[in-house]
Every structure is written in C-alpha cells, then in structure tokens.
Design a protein around this motif. Structure first.
Motif, mmCIF file in Angstrom:
data_model
loop_
_atom_site.group_PDB
_atom_site.id
_atom_site.type_symbol
_atom_site.label_atom_id
_atom_site.label_comp_id
_atom_site.label_asym_id
_atom_site.label_seq_id
_atom_site.Cartn_x
_atom_site.Cartn_y
_atom_site.Cartn_z
ATOM 1 N N THR A 1 -4.036 -35.748 14.198
ATOM 2 C CA THR A 1 -4.700 -34.622 13.560
ATOM 3 C C THR A 1 -4.078 -33.329 14.057
ATOM 4 O OG1 THR A 1 -6.740 -35.889 13.460
ATOM 5 C CG2 THR A 1 -6.926 -33.507 13.190
ATOM 6 N N ARG A 2 -3.715 -32.487 13.118
ATOM 7 C CA ARG A 2 -3.134 -31.197 13.482
ATOM 8 C C ARG A 2 -4.247 -30.195 13.749
ATOM 9 N NH1 ARG A 2 1.229 -31.478 8.819
ATOM 10 N NH2 ARG A 2 2.952 -32.355 9.998
ATOM 11 N N PRO A 3 -4.033 -29.329 14.724
ATOM 12 C CA PRO A 3 -5.042 -28.290 14.979
ATOM 13 C C PRO A 3 -5.056 -27.266 13.854
ATOM 14 C CG PRO A 3 -3.153 -27.989 16.413
ATOM 15 C CD PRO A 3 -2.925 -29.258 15.667
ATOM 16 N N SER A 4 -6.221 -26.695 13.596
ATOM 17 C CA SER A 4 -6.297 -25.648 12.586
ATOM 18 C C SER A 4 -5.789 -24.341 13.201
ATOM 19 C CB SER A 4 -7.732 -25.483 12.090
ATOM 20 O OG SER A 4 -8.573 -25.156 13.164
ATOM 21 N N ILE A 5 -5.191 -23.530 12.362
ATOM 22 C CA ILE A 5 -4.650 -22.257 12.833
ATOM 23 C C ILE A 5 -5.056 -21.155 11.873
ATOM 24 C CG2 ILE A 5 -2.679 -23.278 14.016
ATOM 25 C CD1 ILE A 5 -0.976 -22.378 11.595
ATOM 26 N N GLU A 6 -5.043 -19.937 12.383
ATOM 27 C CA GLU A 6 -5.307 -18.779 11.538
ATOM 28 C C GLU A 6 -4.026 -18.400 10.798
ATOM 29 O OE1 GLU A 6 -7.163 -15.538 13.542
ATOM 30 O OE2 GLU A 6 -8.390 -16.881 14.755
ATOM 31 N N ASN A 7 -4.196 -17.746 9.677
ATOM 32 C CA ASN A 7 -3.061 -17.344 8.856
ATOM 33 C C ASN A 7 -2.465 -16.043 9.395
ATOM 34 O OD1 ASN A 7 -1.198 -17.103 6.866
ATOM 35 N ND2 ASN A 7 -2.656 -16.789 5.204
ATOM 36 N N THR B 1 3.040 -17.859 11.451
ATOM 37 C CA THR B 1 2.659 -19.241 11.166
ATOM 38 C C THR B 1 3.145 -19.710 9.798
ATOM 39 O OG1 THR B 1 0.515 -18.581 10.245
ATOM 40 C CG2 THR B 1 0.604 -19.067 12.616
ATOM 41 N N GLN C 1 3.013 -23.501 8.365
ATOM 42 C CA GLN C 1 2.202 -23.852 7.198
ATOM 43 C C GLN C 1 3.039 -24.564 6.137
ATOM 44 O OE1 GLN C 1 0.607 -19.981 6.375
ATOM 45 N NE2 GLN C 1 -1.211 -20.328 7.639
ATOM 46 N N GLU D 1 2.391 -28.524 5.008
ATOM 47 C CA GLU D 1 2.175 -28.918 3.615
ATOM 48 C C GLU D 1 3.174 -29.987 3.172
ATOM 49 O OE1 GLU D 1 2.152 -25.497 1.098
ATOM 50 O OE2 GLU D 1 0.544 -24.538 2.236
#
Length: 133
Positions: free
Chosen positions: A98-104, A108, A112, A116
């Motif tokens: 599972t990849r960690p969530s990141i802010e845009n 990044t 991103q 994808e």
C-alpha cells in the motif's frame, strides 16, 4: 556505427518487450496479492520518484557501452533469463504494498504520474537490479 545502431535497436526492442510483459503482469486484476508492509523506519520521499524512473532508463543504456559483441549478447540474454525468472515469481506469488497518501504539491507530480502508471504490486523480488548486472 552500424553495430551500435543494431545494438541500440536490439536493446530498445528487448527493453520494450520486457516492459510490456511487466505492464501486463502489473495490471492484472485476478491475482490474490500477498500484502507487504514497508518498515516504518524507512522514510517516504515522493521526490525520489525521479531517480526511480532513471533506474529504468540509465542501466539499459549501459549495455550499449559493451563493445565485444559476444559479451553484449551474453549480457542481454542474462537480463532476459533473469526477467523470466522474476516474472514467474511475480505471477505465482504476487505481492502488493500500500502506498502512502500524499498531498498535491509541485514536487509530487512525477510521483503521482508514476503511481497512476505503475500499480504497487510485484514488490518482491525487485526487478530493478536486472539491467545493471
């Protein structure tokens, strides 16, 4: 110059073929993935996506520096054999992280794009070491 062009085309054809096989394995949906957890002591830096992508391009070009034709074909064949072994393991024993969530943010964007295009599967064994060998 003719030898270099032939080797260039062969390296690119081989790389594209292996990448296509990887992509097909990477995007299959019917697999029962075994989860792998990233240890908490390893930092996550989205900016490292660029060096990660360079690992896909730079080692491939190293084969073009091999002048001896026999060694060139041996090196290319070893990559193909190694990839077949690793792809077999990916197919029989699929893994997922599972990849960690990141802010845009602007730094990044490359991560991103990578997230994808490349599913977080086929974690073990690592296929990035094949080309430099």
């Amino acid at each position: 110059m003719k030898d270099f062009i032939q080797r260039f085309l062969l390296v690119n054809f081989t790389g594209a073929s292996l990448l296509l096989i990887y992509w097909l394995i990477n995007h299959r949906t019917e697999a029962n993935y075994t989860p792998i957890v990233m240890p908490g002591w390893i930092p996550f830096w989205p900016v490292m996506a660029l060096p990660y992508l360079m690992m896909l391009l730079f080692p491939v070009s190293l084969h073009l520096l091999i002048q001896d034709q026999r060694r060139f074909f041996q090196a290319l064949l070893s990559v193909v054999i190694g990839f077949i072994a690793i792809a077999t393991i990916w197919t029989v024993f699929p893994t997922e992280m599972t990849r960690p969530s990141i802010e845009n943010h602007s730094h990044t964007t490359i991560y991103q794009f990578l997230a994808e295009a490349d599913q977080p599967v086929n974690i073990f064994p690592c296929g990035h070491v094949l080309w430099p060998i």
